[in-house]
Design a protein around this motif. Structure first.
Motif, short mmCIF file in Angstrom:
data_model
loop_
_atom_site.label_atom_id
_atom_site.label_comp_id
_atom_site.label_asym_id
_atom_site.label_seq_id
_atom_site.Cartn_x
_atom_site.Cartn_y
_atom_site.Cartn_z
N GLY A 281 0.79 -1.22 0.00
CA GLY A 281 0.00 0.00 0.00
C GLY A 281 0.82 1.27 0.00
N ASP A 282 2.14 1.15 0.20
CA ASP A 282 2.99 2.35 0.22
C ASP A 282 3.94 2.39 -0.98
OD1 ASP A 282 4.63 0.25 0.94
OD2 ASP A 282 5.63 1.32 2.56
N GLU A 283 3.62 1.66 -2.04
CA GLU A 283 4.47 1.63 -3.22
C GLU A 283 4.50 3.00 -3.90
OE1 GLU A 283 3.24 -2.42 -2.28
OE2 GLU A 283 2.13 -0.59 -2.52
N VAL A 284 5.63 3.36 -4.48
CA VAL A 284 5.76 4.63 -5.20
C VAL A 284 4.88 4.61 -6.44
CG1 VAL A 284 7.34 6.13 -6.46
CG2 VAL A 284 8.07 5.08 -4.32
N ILE A 285 4.94 3.52 -7.18
CA ILE A 285 4.10 3.35 -8.37
C ILE A 285 2.90 2.49 -7.98
CG2 ILE A 285 3.96 2.48 -10.74
CD1 ILE A 285 5.91 4.79 -10.47
N GLN A 286 1.72 3.03 -8.15
CA GLN A 286 0.50 2.29 -7.88
C GLN A 286 0.06 1.59 -9.16
OE1 GLN A 286 -0.98 2.01 -4.75
NE2 GLN A 286 0.92 3.02 -4.17
N VAL A 287 -0.29 0.32 -9.08
CA VAL A 287 -0.75 -0.46 -10.22
C VAL A 287 -2.12 -1.02 -9.90
CG1 VAL A 287 -0.28 -2.43 -11.72
CG2 VAL A 287 1.63 -1.09 -10.81
N ARG A 288 -3.06 -0.78 -10.79
CA ARG A 288 -4.40 -1.36 -10.65
C ARG A 288 -4.81 -1.92 -12.00
NH1 ARG A 288 -8.39 2.51 -7.50
NH2 ARG A 288 -8.34 3.68 -9.44
N ALA A 289 -5.77 -2.83 -11.98
CA ALA A 289 -6.23 -3.47 -13.22
C ALA A 289 -7.74 -3.65 -13.18
CB ALA A 289 -5.54 -4.82 -13.41
N ALA A 290 -8.34 -3.66 -14.37
CA ALA A 290 -9.79 -3.85 -14.50
C ALA A 290 -10.07 -4.54 -15.83
CB ALA A 290 -10.52 -2.50 -14.46
N LEU A 291 -11.27 -5.02 -15.99
CA LEU A 291 -11.72 -5.55 -17.28
C LEU A 291 -12.34 -4.41 -18.09
CD1 LEU A 291 -13.54 -8.81 -16.14
CD2 LEU A 291 -11.29 -8.63 -17.22
N TRP A 292 -12.25 -4.50 -19.41
CA TRP A 292 -12.94 -3.54 -20.28
C TRP A 292 -13.52 -4.28 -21.48
CZ3 TRP A 292 -11.64 -2.93 -25.41
CH2 TRP A 292 -10.40 -3.40 -25.80
N GLN A 293 -14.57 -3.70 -22.03
CA GLN A 293 -15.19 -4.21 -23.25
C GLN A 293 -15.86 -3.04 -23.95
OE1 GLN A 293 -17.93 -7.57 -23.01
NE2 GLN A 293 -19.27 -6.49 -24.42
N MET A 294 -15.68 -2.95 -25.26
CA MET A 294 -16.32 -1.89 -26.03
C MET A 294 -17.43 -2.48 -26.89
SD MET A 294 -13.82 1.14 -27.06
CE MET A 294 -15.29 2.06 -27.37
N ASP A 295 -18.55 -1.80 -26.93
CA ASP A 295 -19.65 -2.21 -27.80
C ASP A 295 -19.52 -1.49 -29.14
OD1 ASP A 295 -20.75 -3.87 -25.92
OD2 ASP A 295 -22.13 -2.38 -25.14
N VAL A 296 -18.57 -1.94 -29.94
CA VAL A 296 -18.38 -1.39 -31.29
C VAL A 296 -18.11 -2.55 -32.24
CG1 VAL A 296 -17.45 0.83 -30.51
CG2 VAL A 296 -15.89 -1.04 -30.95
N GLY A 297 -18.61 -2.40 -33.42
CA GLY A 297 -18.35 -3.44 -34.42
C GLY A 297 -18.97 -4.77 -34.07
N ARG A 298 -18.61 -5.74 -34.85
CA ARG A 298 -19.16 -7.10 -34.72
C ARG A 298 -18.55 -7.86 -33.55
NH1 ARG A 298 -17.00 -9.62 -38.93
NH2 ARG A 298 -16.83 -11.57 -37.88
N LEU A 299 -17.29 -7.58 -33.24
CA LEU A 299 -16.57 -8.44 -32.30
C LEU A 299 -16.55 -7.97 -30.85
CD1 LEU A 299 -13.52 -9.27 -34.58
CD2 LEU A 299 -15.57 -10.64 -34.17
N SER A 300 -16.90 -6.74 -30.57
CA SER A 300 -16.83 -6.19 -29.21
C SER A 300 -15.46 -6.46 -28.59
CB SER A 300 -17.91 -6.80 -28.31
OG SER A 300 -19.17 -6.32 -28.68
N PRO A 301 -14.46 -5.66 -28.96
CA PRO A 301 -13.13 -5.88 -28.40
C PRO A 301 -13.18 -5.79 -26.87
CG PRO A 301 -13.27 -3.74 -29.49
CD PRO A 301 -14.54 -4.46 -29.79
N ALA A 302 -12.31 -6.58 -26.23
CA ALA A 302 -12.29 -6.66 -24.78
C ALA A 302 -10.88 -6.96 -24.30
CB ALA A 302 -13.24 -7.75 -24.30
N GLY A 303 -10.65 -6.72 -23.02
CA GLY A 303 -9.34 -7.02 -22.47
C GLY A 303 -9.21 -6.57 -21.04
N VAL A 304 -7.98 -6.19 -20.69
CA VAL A 304 -7.63 -5.77 -19.34
C VAL A 304 -7.12 -4.33 -19.42
CG1 VAL A 304 -6.05 -6.16 -17.39
CG2 VAL A 304 -7.10 -8.10 -18.56
N LEU A 305 -7.58 -3.50 -18.51
CA LEU A 305 -7.12 -2.13 -18.41
C LEU A 305 -6.07 -2.07 -17.31
CD1 LEU A 305 -7.77 0.93 -19.22
CD2 LEU A 305 -8.98 0.97 -17.04
N LEU A 306 -4.87 -1.61 -17.64
CA LEU A 306 -3.83 -1.42 -16.64
C LEU A 306 -3.78 0.06 -16.30
CD1 LEU A 306 -0.97 -3.60 -18.15
CD2 LEU A 306 -2.59 -4.21 -16.35
#
Length: 99
Positions: A34-59
């Motif tokens: 919790g006291d790191e100089v660089i904070q790193v967080r991650a989440a899921l993302w998905q876009m509703d565009v096009g046929r495939l709905s690209p998705a992945g991880v947000l860093l």
């Protein structure tokens, strides 16, 4: 990930997905102390565009008040897991040799 046209169950209401077509999950911290100089967080993302709905991880990386957000696709996220495992194994082996 979710099926095209179906709202993902992991999407948080505050993501504003109705207006932006970008679904986001809650950010999860990767800070073991919790006291790191660089904070790193991650989440899921998905876009509703096009046929495939690209998705992945947000860093999200930050060293202050202005976080940098980098969306990576699922293939990159899966590859990153393997790359990190290999790097950590090398680091652990080196640390054992020094000790």
């Amino acid at each position: 990930m979710a099926i095209r046209g179906v709202h993902p169950t992991w999407c948080v209401p505050e993501s504003g997905c109705a207006a932006s077509a970008l679904h986001l999950s809650r950010l999860r911290s990767a800070a073991p102390r919790g006291d790191e100089v660089i904070q790193v967080r991650a989440a899921l993302w998905q876009m509703d565009v096009g046929r495939l709905s690209p998705a992945g991880v947000l860093l999200e990386l930050s060293a202050g008040d202005d976080p940098e957000r980098w969306p990576i696709d699922l293939a990159q996220a899966r590859a990153l897991v393997h790359v990190l495992r290999d790097l950590l194994r090398v680091a652990d082996d080196a640390a054992r040799r020094v000790a």
